[in-house]
Design a protein around this motif. Structure first.
Motif, PDB file in Angstrom:
ATOM      1  N   GLY A 117       4.541  14.457   3.355  1.00  0.00           N
ATOM      2  CA  GLY A 117       5.253  13.806   2.253  1.00  0.00           C
ATOM      3  C   GLY A 117       4.393  13.537   1.035  1.00  0.00           C
ATOM      4  O   GLY A 117       4.880  12.993   0.033  1.00  0.00           O
ATOM      5  N   GLY A 118       3.115  13.875   1.095  1.00  0.00           N
ATOM      6  CA  GLY A 118       2.240  13.676  -0.048  1.00  0.00           C
ATOM      7  C   GLY A 118       1.669  12.276  -0.133  1.00  0.00           C
ATOM      8  O   GLY A 118       1.785  11.465   0.800  1.00  0.00           O
ATOM      9  N   VAL A 123       2.867   4.791   4.972  1.00  0.00           N
ATOM     10  CA  VAL A 123       2.061   4.828   6.198  1.00  0.00           C
ATOM     11  C   VAL A 123       2.331   3.622   7.090  1.00  0.00           C
ATOM     12  O   VAL A 123       1.969   3.641   8.263  1.00  0.00           O
ATOM     13  CB  VAL A 123       0.562   4.911   5.851  1.00  0.00           C
ATOM     14  CG1 VAL A 123       0.264   6.211   5.120  1.00  0.00           C
ATOM     15  CG2 VAL A 123       0.109   3.713   5.019  1.00  0.00           C
ATOM     16  N   ASN A 124       2.904   2.575   6.544  1.00  0.00           N
ATOM     17  CA  ASN A 124       3.291   1.422   7.355  1.00  0.00           C
ATOM     18  C   ASN A 124       4.792   1.214   7.194  1.00  0.00           C
ATOM     19  O   ASN A 124       5.251   0.602   6.227  1.00  0.00           O
ATOM     20  CB  ASN A 124       2.529   0.169   6.928  1.00  0.00           C
ATOM     21  CG  ASN A 124       2.845  -1.038   7.813  1.00  0.00           C
ATOM     22  OD1 ASN A 124       3.640  -0.933   8.748  1.00  0.00           O
ATOM     23  ND2 ASN A 124       2.236  -2.172   7.508  1.00  0.00           N
ATOM     24  N   LYS A 125       5.539   1.711   8.155  1.00  0.00           N
ATOM     25  CA  LYS A 125       6.999   1.626   8.090  1.00  0.00           C
ATOM     26  C   LYS A 125       7.528   0.395   8.811  1.00  0.00           C
ATOM     27  O   LYS A 125       8.755   0.202   8.897  1.00  0.00           O
ATOM     28  CB  LYS A 125       7.607   2.893   8.702  1.00  0.00           C
ATOM     29  CG  LYS A 125       7.210   4.168   7.949  1.00  0.00           C
ATOM     30  CD  LYS A 125       7.815   5.400   8.597  1.00  0.00           C
ATOM     31  CE  LYS A 125       7.393   6.669   7.837  1.00  0.00           C
ATOM     32  NZ  LYS A 125       7.957   7.894   8.447  1.00  0.00           N
ATOM     33  N   GLY A 126       6.647  -0.443   9.350  1.00  0.00           N
ATOM     34  CA  GLY A 126       7.062  -1.631  10.066  1.00  0.00           C
ATOM     35  C   GLY A 126       7.336  -2.814   9.155  1.00  0.00           C
ATOM     36  O   GLY A 126       7.336  -2.699   7.921  1.00  0.00           O
ATOM     37  N   ASP A 127       7.543  -3.970   9.769  1.00  0.00           N
ATOM     38  CA  ASP A 127       7.844  -5.195   9.024  1.00  0.00           C
ATOM     39  C   ASP A 127       6.639  -6.124   8.901  1.00  0.00           C
ATOM     40  O   ASP A 127       6.721  -7.155   8.227  1.00  0.00           O
ATOM     41  CB  ASP A 127       8.992  -5.959   9.716  1.00  0.00           C
ATOM     42  CG  ASP A 127      10.284  -5.158   9.740  1.00  0.00           C
ATOM     43  OD1 ASP A 127      10.523  -4.406   8.775  1.00  0.00           O
ATOM     44  OD2 ASP A 127      11.040  -5.276  10.729  1.00  0.00           O
ATOM     45  N   LEU A 151       0.141   6.060   1.274  1.00  0.00           N
ATOM     46  CA  LEU A 151      -1.210   6.586   1.394  1.00  0.00           C
ATOM     47  C   LEU A 151      -2.000   6.336   0.113  1.00  0.00           C
ATOM     48  O   LEU A 151      -3.179   5.980   0.158  1.00  0.00           O
ATOM     49  CB  LEU A 151      -1.157   8.092   1.695  1.00  0.00           C
ATOM     50  CG  LEU A 151      -2.502   8.782   1.957  1.00  0.00           C
ATOM     51  CD1 LEU A 151      -3.142   8.234   3.226  1.00  0.00           C
ATOM     52  CD2 LEU A 151      -2.332  10.301   2.048  1.00  0.00           C
ATOM     53  N   GLN A 152      -1.327   6.493  -1.050  1.00  0.00           N
ATOM     54  CA  GLN A 152      -1.995   6.254  -2.328  1.00  0.00           C
ATOM     55  C   GLN A 152      -2.416   4.794  -2.456  1.00  0.00           C
ATOM     56  O   GLN A 152      -3.521   4.487  -2.938  1.00  0.00           O
ATOM     57  CB  GLN A 152      -1.063   6.619  -3.483  1.00  0.00           C
ATOM     58  CG  GLN A 152      -1.643   6.411  -4.874  1.00  0.00           C
ATOM     59  CD  GLN A 152      -2.769   7.367  -5.196  1.00  0.00           C
ATOM     60  OE1 GLN A 152      -2.642   8.562  -4.959  1.00  0.00           O
ATOM     61  NE2 GLN A 152      -3.880   6.850  -5.712  1.00  0.00           N
ATOM     62  N   GLN A 153      -1.578   3.875  -2.024  1.00  0.00           N
ATOM     63  CA  GLN A 153      -1.906   2.454  -2.121  1.00  0.00           C
ATOM     64  C   GLN A 153      -3.064   2.079  -1.196  1.00  0.00           C
ATOM     65  O   GLN A 153      -3.901   1.245  -1.549  1.00  0.00           O
ATOM     66  CB  GLN A 153      -0.667   1.619  -1.790  1.00  0.00           C
ATOM     67  CG  GLN A 153       0.406   1.690  -2.876  1.00  0.00           C
ATOM     68  CD  GLN A 153       1.711   1.040  -2.466  1.00  0.00           C
ATOM     69  OE1 GLN A 153       2.051   0.995  -1.276  1.00  0.00           O
ATOM     70  NE2 GLN A 153       2.461   0.530  -3.445  1.00  0.00           N
ATOM     71  N   VAL A 154      -3.129   2.716  -0.018  1.00  0.00           N
ATOM     72  CA  VAL A 154      -4.255   2.479   0.881  1.00  0.00           C
ATOM     73  C   VAL A 154      -5.541   2.961   0.227  1.00  0.00           C
ATOM     74  O   VAL A 154      -6.572   2.274   0.247  1.00  0.00           O
ATOM     75  CB  VAL A 154      -4.037   3.190   2.227  1.00  0.00           C
ATOM     76  CG1 VAL A 154      -5.308   3.128   3.082  1.00  0.00           C
ATOM     77  CG2 VAL A 154      -2.874   2.571   2.974  1.00  0.00           C
ATOM     78  N   SER A 175      -0.724  22.699  -0.454  1.00  0.00           N
ATOM     79  CA  SER A 175       0.659  23.100  -0.172  1.00  0.00           C
ATOM     80  C   SER A 175       1.209  22.484   1.099  1.00  0.00           C
ATOM     81  O   SER A 175       2.431  22.410   1.297  1.00  0.00           O
ATOM     82  CB  SER A 175       0.735  24.629  -0.066  1.00  0.00           C
ATOM     83  OG  SER A 175      -0.110  25.108   0.984  1.00  0.00           O
ATOM     84  N   THR A 176       0.332  21.984   1.985  1.00  0.00           N
ATOM     85  CA  THR A 176       0.799  21.406   3.249  1.00  0.00           C
ATOM     86  C   THR A 176       1.015  19.898   3.167  1.00  0.00           C
ATOM     87  O   THR A 176       1.579  19.299   4.072  1.00  0.00           O
ATOM     88  CB  THR A 176      -0.213  21.702   4.378  1.00  0.00           C
ATOM     89  OG1 THR A 176      -1.465  21.076   4.051  1.00  0.00           O
ATOM     90  CG2 THR A 176      -0.416  23.203   4.541  1.00  0.00           C
ATOM     91  N   GLY A 177       0.545  19.260   2.101  1.00  0.00           N
ATOM     92  CA  GLY A 177       0.697  17.824   1.954  1.00  0.00           C
ATOM     93  C   GLY A 177      -0.567  17.171   1.423  1.00  0.00           C
ATOM     94  O   GLY A 177      -1.401  17.828   0.795  1.00  0.00           O
ATOM     95  N   SER A 178      -0.729  15.882   1.693  1.00  0.00           N
ATOM     96  CA  SER A 178      -1.878  15.130   1.182  1.00  0.00           C
ATOM     97  C   SER A 178      -2.638  14.470   2.323  1.00  0.00           C
ATOM     98  O   SER A 178      -2.057  14.062   3.335  1.00  0.00           O
ATOM     99  CB  SER A 178      -1.416  14.057   0.189  1.00  0.00           C
ATOM    100  OG  SER A 178      -0.808  14.632  -0.943  1.00  0.00           O
TER     101      SER A 178
END
Length: 464
Positions: A117-118, A123-127, A151-154, A175-178
């Protein structure tokens, strides 16, 4: 009274003008005092700020000259600056050394897994917040990863929180992502980076570069270093390793490597550059001091004093500087600035340098010139000591005066606010009093008019 502005209905008197005149008369003495003191404090604050800035610049230049060993009369050269560069510092001496670089020091570098997803991938989808732990050389750096963090914020958080300890993160996208690439300014064997925690991006990472020490020889003696900046191999010499030494025979890359010669030689040009640097730095300070203390003439030929003309602190500072110039120093026969071409302008105090005289003296007495400036009793150290009491950041003479003037302006600002309130109250009070007087006069005139009307009516009846 025909030309008087009338705003008193009952009295016909210029009440507004009277109130203004009384208020202005009451305000004028205090307002003049505040304005005069504020202007004086502001101009002094500005002038002292300029002197403080110039003094800091002068002392900074002296420190750089001391650290760089500008007056050693020595210069360093490298026969191959693609392999290594070098500089001289205190303790350096004439000599040459053969350098061979076999390996460069290398920091640890690792990469997270690639996220399709770039950089904007969450990266943290939890609560709740998770933790990414970065470990290096026995130290752990914990990063809290809040819910919804990308990922950018990390990456940004790592650079913000841990940049000062040498950690650095970047995002690499193809081309495969980040993926996030993490490295450190700390290199050498044992400085490996590892990731742990429960952030999700700490799993599956791979090592890109394994940390290694620099390996080199000086005059065939082997050395290792965790950094490519070598400061402890040769006394007074700093060597920066830039690349592995090339092979002597380009057709045999695994054969003997070419030698780079590191040389320290006497250079009158380097010494002259140091002296000129000192002269320029001192003149910059003196020009700033002269600008704030000199007496000039106006168009009418009258003398005009500068803000700090006659200031006791400025006189004391100038006296301290001159005393150090007049003092003899050094270990040789050359002990004064005048002996090698430095003269002082009698009017401005600025220094000038006679190149021909300097070049002639430096050919045979460069060590004498060097000793005049260097060491604990040299001119640089004495200038630093002479200005120390004036330049200290919080307790120095100029810093203390700056604080006092700033406090004075704050007090004057409060005085101004109090005066404004007083004037407003006085104006309101006088306006009420004159308005009451005007109302009374209006009533009396009305009563007078009524009486006159009655009398006129009685006279009219009698005449009839």
């Amino acid at each position: 009274m025909a030309s008087t502005t009338v705003n008193g209905v009952g009295s016909g008197i210029d009440i507004q003008g009277i109130v203004k005149a009384l208020v202005d008369a009451d305000r004028a003495p205090k307002q003049t005092q505040i304005n005069t003191q504020s202007q004086k404090a502001t101009t002094q604050l500005s002038s002292i700020g300029k002197i403080q800035s110039a003094l800091d610049a002068f002392r900074g230049a002296i420190k750089s000259m001391t650290d760089d060993n500008s007056f050693s009369g020595l210069t360093g050269t490298s026969s191959n600056e693609k392999v290594a560069t070098m500089t001289t510092a205190q303790g350096a001496a004439n000599g040459s050394f053969n350098l061979v670089v076999n390996k460069l020091a290398q920091p640890s570098k690792l990469s997270t897994v690639t996220l399709a997803g770039g950089a904007s991938t969450v990266v943290n989808k939890g609560d709740t917040a998770t933790t990414l732990t970065i470990s290096q050389s026995g130290k752990k750096f914990d990063l809290s990863v809040p819910p919804g963090a990308t990922l950018q914020q990390v990456r940004d958080s790592i650079n913000t929180q841990f940049g000062t300890v040498g950690l650095s993160a970047n995002i690499v996208t193809d081309s495969t992502g980040s993926r996030m690439v993490l490295t450190s300014t700390t290199g050498g064997v044992g400085s490996d980076l590892t990731l742990s925690g429960n952030s999700g991006i700490d799993t599956g990472y791979k090592v890109i570069d394994t940390p290694q020490n620099a390996e080199y020889t000086i005059d065939n003696v082997p050395y290792t270093s965790k950094t490519n900046n070598i400061t402890d191999a040769v006394s007074g010499v700093s060597i920066k390793l830039l690349s592995v030494s090339p092979p002597v025979d380009t057709k045999d890359p695994d054969g003997p490597k070419a030698t780079t010669t590191i040389s320290v030689t006497t250079s009158t040009a380097a010494l002259k550059s140091g002296v000129k640097g000192f002269v320029d730095s001192y003149n910059a300070l003196l020009k700033a001091m002269n600008a704030e203390t000199k007496v000039t003439k106006d168009a009418a030929g009258n003398s005009v004093s500068a803000t700090l003309t006659g200031d006791a602190n400025m006189r004391s500072l100038q006296s301290s500087l001159r005393a150090e110039f007049n003092a003899l120093s050094g270990n040789g026969t050359i002990k004064s600035l005048a002996q090698f071409g430095i003269s002082t302008d009698s009017g401005t105090g600025l220094l000038t340098m006679d190149d021909k005289t300097f070049d002639k003296i430096a050919l045979t007495n460069s060590a004498d010139i060097s000793s005049m400036f260097s060491g604990k009793t040299g001119l640089l150290a004495r200038m630093t000591n002479a200005t120390e009491g004036y330049a200290k950041a919080t307790t120095g003479i100029f810093a203390t005066r700056t604080t006092a003037l700033s406090d004075s302006l704050k007090t004057l600002s409060k005085d101004q606010a109090e005066l404004d309130v007083h004037v407003a109250d006085l104006q309101a009070s006088l306006t009420r009093k004159y308005a009451a007087m005007d109302s009374l006069v209006a009533q009396l005139r009305q009563q007078s008019n009524n009486i006159m009307g009655t009398l006129n009516a009685l006279n009219n009846q009698k005449n009839n």
